[in-house]
Design an enzyme around this catalytic site. Sequence first.
Site, PDB file in Angstrom:
ATOM      1  N   LEU A 127       0.787  -1.276  -0.026  1.00 45.94           N
ATOM      2  CA  LEU A 127       0.004  -0.066   0.037  1.00 45.94           C
ATOM      3  C   LEU A 127       0.814   1.090  -0.004  1.00 45.94           C
ATOM      4  CD1 LEU A 127      -2.713  -1.048   2.679  1.00 45.94           C
ATOM      5  CD2 LEU A 127      -3.069  -1.006   0.118  1.00 45.94           C
ATOM      6  N   ASP A 128       0.510   2.386  -0.787  1.00 47.17           N
ATOM      7  CA  ASP A 128       1.027   3.544  -0.720  1.00 47.17           C
ATOM      8  C   ASP A 128       1.296   4.070   0.851  1.00 47.17           C
ATOM      9  OD1 ASP A 128       1.412   3.276  -3.599  1.00 47.17           O
ATOM     10  OD2 ASP A 128      -0.346   4.626  -3.731  1.00 47.17           O
ATOM     11  N   LYS A 129       2.302   5.018   1.035  1.00 48.54           N
ATOM     12  CA  LYS A 129       2.625   5.503   2.214  1.00 48.54           C
ATOM     13  C   LYS A 129       1.433   6.089   2.700  1.00 48.54           C
ATOM     14  CE  LYS A 129       5.324   8.755   4.658  1.00 48.54           C
ATOM     15  NZ  LYS A 129       6.639  10.037   4.318  1.00 48.54           N
ATOM     16  N   ARG A 187      -5.012   6.067  -7.995  1.00 48.25           N
ATOM     17  CA  ARG A 187      -4.506   7.433  -8.068  1.00 48.25           C
ATOM     18  C   ARG A 187      -4.561   7.839  -9.623  1.00 48.25           C
ATOM     19  NH1 ARG A 187       0.506   7.408  -4.280  1.00 48.25           N
ATOM     20  NH2 ARG A 187       0.329   9.851  -4.695  1.00 48.25           N
TER      21      ARG A 187
END
Length: 322
Positions: free
Chosen positions: A144-146, A244
């Site tokens: 997962l992205d930060k 995104r």
Amino acid sequence: MTVGSREAIRLVLQISEREHGERLDKLIASRVTGMSRSFVQQLMKRGAILVNGEPCKPAQRVRYGDRLEVYLPPVEPPTDLEPEFLPIPVIYEDDDIIVFDKPPGIVTHPAPGHEHGTLVNALKAIRPDLQVQPSHRPGIVHRLDKDTSGLLVVAKTEAARLALLEQWQSRSVVKKYTALVHGVVEPDSGTIDAPISRDPVERTKMAVVSWGRPAITHFRVLERFRCATLLDVTIETGRTHQIRVHCAFIGHPVVGDSQYGGHRPFCVPVPRQFLHARYLRFVHPTTGQAIELETPLPYDLRTVLEALRHCEQEQARCPVRD
């Protein structure tokens, strides 16, 4: 097959119709996370990779229906990770897997610029005896992205890791997210089918490009506001920054996402990108039973929705913040 005095780990891969004609070493490196093409070629030289029971060469082309056997060397315990106790909730655990509810602001595994404070550092602290590959991100099968919160599965054994990887790569895992995007999304549901690769100009970003890897995102409108739309998002593929990038591509970037155009004036304060991995369904790597997990929207994002709903109820224009 043994390596030294220890048993190698056997991974079996079946070649799908869409993979027909691909170069063998490239295919295996793409199918098995943590394996480079050079490492695959080393395994071939040792006779540790077989195609339909026969030795093979790196440049060999695979055919639909081929059966690959990959014998991986025994797992060596990671030695270079610093244990760090971090507030990352565990929502499910058994002998084979552990599932975290990752908070925003935490990177999944160490990388340049993020050597500490990652989920893997926390994993090393709470499960110090874990022995699973690859050593720099033990047990990690997806990321997962930060600044994305939500469910993240980690394998506790090498057999579980390989079984889970096969599910993620075959797209059999159901992955659902909640996202708030800029503007009013008109259709009640839709699909974004647009290939994604590294941005040719800004190399730290991803982009929709004709030569990219296939990427498919489905969305369904949950709630509309005057300045935004709340979406339930399901992804078939797992490309870097997929949701995104796809949302920005259709003109509705994720609210709070500074990298892909979502960091623009908004009607209420937003603490970070509004993206939460809320739901996972996969098959348990050992029992074969379906595992279904869900985590609610975290407090910081619930606050944003409450503020938006208050604006709607008051039927007043939401002032755009500088």
